[in-house]
Design a protein around this motif. Structure first.
Motif, PDB file in Angstrom:
ATOM      1  N   ASP A  42      16.149   0.958  -6.485  1.00 35.12           N
ATOM      2  CA  ASP A  42      17.205   0.006  -6.132  1.00 35.12           C
ATOM      3  C   ASP A  42      16.510  -1.272  -4.615  1.00 35.12           C
ATOM      4  N   GLY A  43      15.788  -0.798  -4.114  1.00 35.82           N
ATOM      5  CA  GLY A  43      15.185  -2.119  -3.069  1.00 35.82           C
ATOM      6  C   GLY A  43      16.044  -1.524  -1.929  1.00 35.82           C
ATOM      7  N   PHE A  44      16.960  -0.280  -1.730  1.00 34.41           N
ATOM      8  CA  PHE A  44      17.860  -0.089  -1.087  1.00 34.41           C
ATOM      9  C   PHE A  44      16.988   0.488   0.119  1.00 34.41           C
ATOM     10  N   TYR A  63       0.845  -1.309   0.757  1.00 34.81           N
ATOM     11  CA  TYR A  63       0.131  -0.236   0.012  1.00 34.81           C
ATOM     12  C   TYR A  63       0.864   1.517   0.064  1.00 34.81           C
ATOM     13  N   ASN A  64       1.863   1.450   1.201  1.00 33.74           N
ATOM     14  CA  ASN A  64       2.735   1.917   0.899  1.00 33.74           C
ATOM     15  C   ASN A  64       3.971   2.369  -0.740  1.00 33.74           C
ATOM     16  N   GLU A  65       3.901   1.341  -1.060  1.00 32.19           N
ATOM     17  CA  GLU A  65       4.734   1.615  -2.445  1.00 32.19           C
ATOM     18  C   GLU A  65       3.528   2.338  -3.598  1.00 32.19           C
ATOM     19  N   ASP A  66       1.908   2.200  -3.487  1.00 33.59           N
ATOM     20  CA  ASP A  66       1.167   2.553  -4.249  1.00 33.59           C
ATOM     21  C   ASP A  66       1.020   4.859  -4.193  1.00 33.59           C
ATOM     22  N   VAL A  67       1.005   4.232  -2.270  1.00 27.11           N
ATOM     23  CA  VAL A  67       0.717   5.677  -2.089  1.00 27.11           C
ATOM     24  C   VAL A  67       1.505   6.517  -2.808  1.00 27.11           C
ATOM     25  N   GLU A  88      12.879  -5.579  -0.510  1.00 25.39           N
ATOM     26  CA  GLU A  88      11.656  -6.578  -1.800  1.00 25.39           C
ATOM     27  C   GLU A  88      10.918  -5.384  -2.159  1.00 25.39           C
ATOM     28  N   VAL A  89      10.782  -5.389  -3.449  1.00 25.50           N
ATOM     29  CA  VAL A  89      10.339  -4.505  -4.109  1.00 25.50           C
ATOM     30  C   VAL A  89       9.126  -4.664  -5.263  1.00 25.50           C
ATOM     31  N   SER A  90       8.133  -5.080  -5.478  1.00 25.72           N
ATOM     32  CA  SER A  90       7.420  -5.092  -6.459  1.00 25.72           C
ATOM     33  C   SER A  90       7.946  -5.270  -7.946  1.00 25.72           C
ATOM     34  N   ASP A  91       7.640  -6.007  -8.987  1.00 22.20           N
ATOM     35  CA  ASP A  91       8.332  -5.282 -10.379  1.00 22.20           C
ATOM     36  C   ASP A  91       7.100  -4.395 -10.974  1.00 22.20           C
TER      37      ASP A  91
END
Length: 731
Positions: free
Chosen positions: A257-259, A210-214, A281-284
């Motif tokens: 970069d998933g850092f 959800y944070n990624e989408d935000v 880990e980050v979604s494609d």
């Protein structure tokens, strides 16, 4: 040349000085005159005595509201934090605009979030109306795409007495600080009440997603503000993003970069987010979206005067080394003209029946449709792997957001069940039970924005005429749940395949109090659960002999009704096959992947069952998917009606085409169909109706009249009748 250069440098220096002056002079609180783009400009709070343009202040200077608002202005001017800026209007005391800068350590960091306020005439008895300028993007459970802000302090959400608006104590500053601290927080996913009750360990991954989408939506909001900043904030928006461009772009790189976990980036020169060791880990999907937005932000920041040269160089290097990362221009292919509905129907009829264009030409055309070009091993392997991954990732119980096709969606408004209510606690308990104890053949989806809704699918059990089918049910929990049982709707698609499941969606079951039953069979608020309902439907309704679900059918002895039960099972299986076709054409929301994978995996078993039932080698509903018994035995031991055979043959061809489209391996069944067309062409011939030679109603009337007249002695013999002119009427 020197004079021109001097003029240019003087002009440039003048512009820089003007910008610096504007930046330094931009106050946190100020009174302005231009309210032309305010959301509540033409809203008169239902007071029709004001002018149409709304320029006059609707709050009288001597009123209590006016005094309170002026007091609010003083509080804001003295006590505003650095990350909140406010503009009020000299011609409209009842209006206010505020901007909140997203805090560090949250997915909203460095973003700008604008809110328009409108004070009602009876302020402070009622709280102000607040509108969030969302641009159609919902980046928080409490901030809707339509601008609504859900907050206890605004009386737009339930809460304790101390959390609600208090006319004597509550202020606008309190509202702004609450939005910044409680709404735009570190983990906004848990703002939704149902998410925090089941334990954070379960929901932590969803919170990260959800944070990624935000953050993606926040970046889009930045682009919107740079293109069209709100009135009276143009200078502030430009300066804000010019100063913070470096931090925002570094954060984008660090997240891609998933850092660093999304929302946790801090602007330190030592940590530029370019480390090669990816620990997060980050979604494609996030990476792909972020790459596109990164380029757009880079251009937008460059236009507003930010120093982004090092990021431009980095992007150039990445384009050379990893060209796939650079956003490509999507070239739309020219769509082929689609055939009309009439052509589609005719072509499908020809395809199923094998007529038209000559048999040889049609057989060749069918072969080209049924057997597509052989794909490479890599393509096949990747498709199969992706399908397996999708199937494995489909959980038996999950929380989703899209409830757009739910039957009970419009039964009640959002948040119909209060957070602290008995119903809310009971439903949360139901979620835990379903998550832990669901059988393999039942899948459930609940909704994060509507706790009162649920959708379940039951897979038809082996040994019943419902085997391998999918049967969807929508649940609605009433506000006084569990005092009353939930309402249940069956997605019948107009087909009645069980005495307890009606075409209008009604489910007849004692446990739902929709059918009389013994005391221990009806709904018990203290013991009954949604899981019990689902298992009861699977075991008691979708059973081996559904014909006997009708009470009157079991009274006269099963020996009398057994043949009817067999015929009913034939009809049930036919309707179940039709349901499969309808589901493949239009699967329910949130189950699209499951439906496709289910029928792709079970296509072989379903088609073998169809053949076995048509050939009469197995009684309908009793087929087992065994390699030794493929349903092709020549010795037919079970009697099957001609009507069932004819209907099954047609559905078999339609299922074959549908399963092939879903990616199932049905090559052997296509070959079998070709052989059957050669050896038994009559099986696929068009049924031509014979001409009806029965006499019409006029002939029947005249015939009866003739008999009556003959009996009475009038016009005996053909000659007499013909002489009286009756024969013309008879013929």
């Amino acid at each position: 040349m020197s004079t021109t250069t001097t003029k240019k440098s003087t002009t440039c220096n003048g512009e820089i000085e003007e910008e610096l002056k504007n930046a330094l002079s931009f106050k946190q609180f100020d009174v302005v005159s231009d309210d032309s783009d305010h959301h509540y400009l033409h809203s008169h709070n239902n007071n029709n005595n004001n002018k149409k343009d709304g320029r006059d202040c609707i709050i009288a200077p001597s009123s209590q509201a006016h005094k309170k608002i002026v007091q609010e202005w003083r509080i804001l001017e003295k006590n505003l934090p650095d990350s909140i800026l406010v503009r009020v209007y000299e011609n409209r005391v009842d209006l206010l605009r505020a901007v909140i800068v997203g805090a560090a350590g949250t997915p909203y960091h460095d973003g700008l979030y604008f809110f328009d306020f409108s004070f009602p005439p009876d302020y402070p008895t009622r709280p102000p109306h607040v509108y969030y300028r969302s641009h159609g993007l919902r980046l928080n459970p409490n901030m809707y795409a339509n601008g609504r802000v859900c907050l206890s302090l605004l009386n737009t959400w339930t809460g304790k007495k101390s959390e609600k608006w208090n006319p004597n104590e509550s202020t606008v500053l309190q509202i702004l600080v609450s939005i910044q601290a409680l709404v735009l927080n570190e983990k906004p996913y848990f703002n939704e009440p149902g998410h925090s009750m089941l334990g954070r360990a379960i929901w932590e991954k969803k919170s990260q997603a959800y944070n990624e989408d935000v953050f993606l939506l926040s970046c889009k909001t930045m682009l919107f503000w740079l293109r069209r900043p709100p009135r009276n904030f143009e200078v502030f928006v430009g300066n804000h993003f010019r100063d913070r461009a470096d931090s925002i772009l570094r954060a984008c790189i660090a997240y891609m970069d998933g850092f660093v976990r999304v929302g946790y980036y801090e602007n330190n020169n030592d940590n530029d987010g370019s480390s090669s060791s990816s620990s997060v880990e980050v979604s494609d999907r996030f990476k792909a979206s972020m790459e596109k937005l990164y380029s757009e932000l880079l251009i937008a920041f460059q236009r507003c005067g930010a120093s982004v040269g090092n990021f431009v160089e980095r992007l150039k290097v990445e384009k050379r080394t990893t060209p796939s990362r650079a956003p490509q221009v999507a070239v739309k292919k020219k769509k082929k003209k689609q055939p009309g509905i009439a052509k589609k129907v005719i072509w499908k009829l020809k395809k199923v029946l094998g007529v038209g264009k000559g048999k040889g030409h049609f057989r060749q055309e069918l072969m080209s449709m049924a057997l597509p070009a052989k794909p490479t091993w890599a393509t096949t392997h990747s498709c199969e792997t992706q399908g397996e991954l999708n199937a494995l990732s489909f959980k038996r119980f999950d929380v989703v957001s899209d409830d757009s096709d739910h039957c009970f969606r419009n039964t009640g408004p959002d948040c119909i069940i209060k957070t602290a209510s008995k119903a809310h606690k009971k439903i949360t308990k139901e979620w835990r039970i379903l998550e832990k104890h669901l059988p393999d053949s039942i899948f459930v989806r609940v909704y994060e924005n509507r706790m009162d809704l649920l959708r379940a699918v039951i897979v038809g059990a082996a040994g019943t005429p419902y085997h391998n089918g999918l049967y969807f049910f929508d649940f609605y929990f009433p506000p006084n749940y569990p005092t009353r049982p939930p309402h249940v709707y069956y997605h019948s698609r107009g087909l009645k395949l069980n005495p307890n499941l009606y075409t209008d969606g009604r489910v007849c079951l004692s446990l739902l109090n929709t059918w009389p039953g013994k005391r221990f069979e009806v709904w018990n608020p203290n013991e009954s659960t949604a899981l019990q309902i689902l298992v009861s439907i699977q075991a008691l309704v979708l059973n081996e002999k559904p014909y006997f679900n009708e009470p009157s059918h079991g009274i006269f002895g099963r020996a009398i009704w057994e043949n009817r039960s067999k015929a009913y099972n034939e009809d049930v299986f036919l309707l179940s096959c039709k349901t499969m076709l309808l589901l493949l054409r239009r699967p329910p929301k949130n189950f699209e992947v499951f439906v496709r994978n289910h029928f792709r995996d079970r296509a072989d078993s379903i088609l073998r069952a169809c053949i076995a039932y048509m050939d009469g080698s197995v009684r309908v509903g009793y087929h087992g998917n065994d390699n030794e018994n493929d349903g092709s035995s020549s010795s037919s031991s079970v009697e099957v009606t001609e009507k069932f055979k004819a209907s099954m043959e047609k559905l078999y061809s339609e299922l074959l085409v549908a399963f092939q489209k879903s990616g199932a391996s049905v090559g052997n069944f296509v070959e079998r169909l070709k052989v059957e067309k050669k050896t038994t062409p009559s099986r696929f011939q068009v049924v031509v109706k014979k001409k009806n030679n029965k006499p019409g109603i006029s002939k029947k009337v005249f015939s009866k009249l003739k008999k009556v007249l003959t009996f009475l002695g009038f016009g005996k013999g053909k000659a007499d009748v013909r002489s009286n002119g009756i024969e013309g009427g008879l013929n």
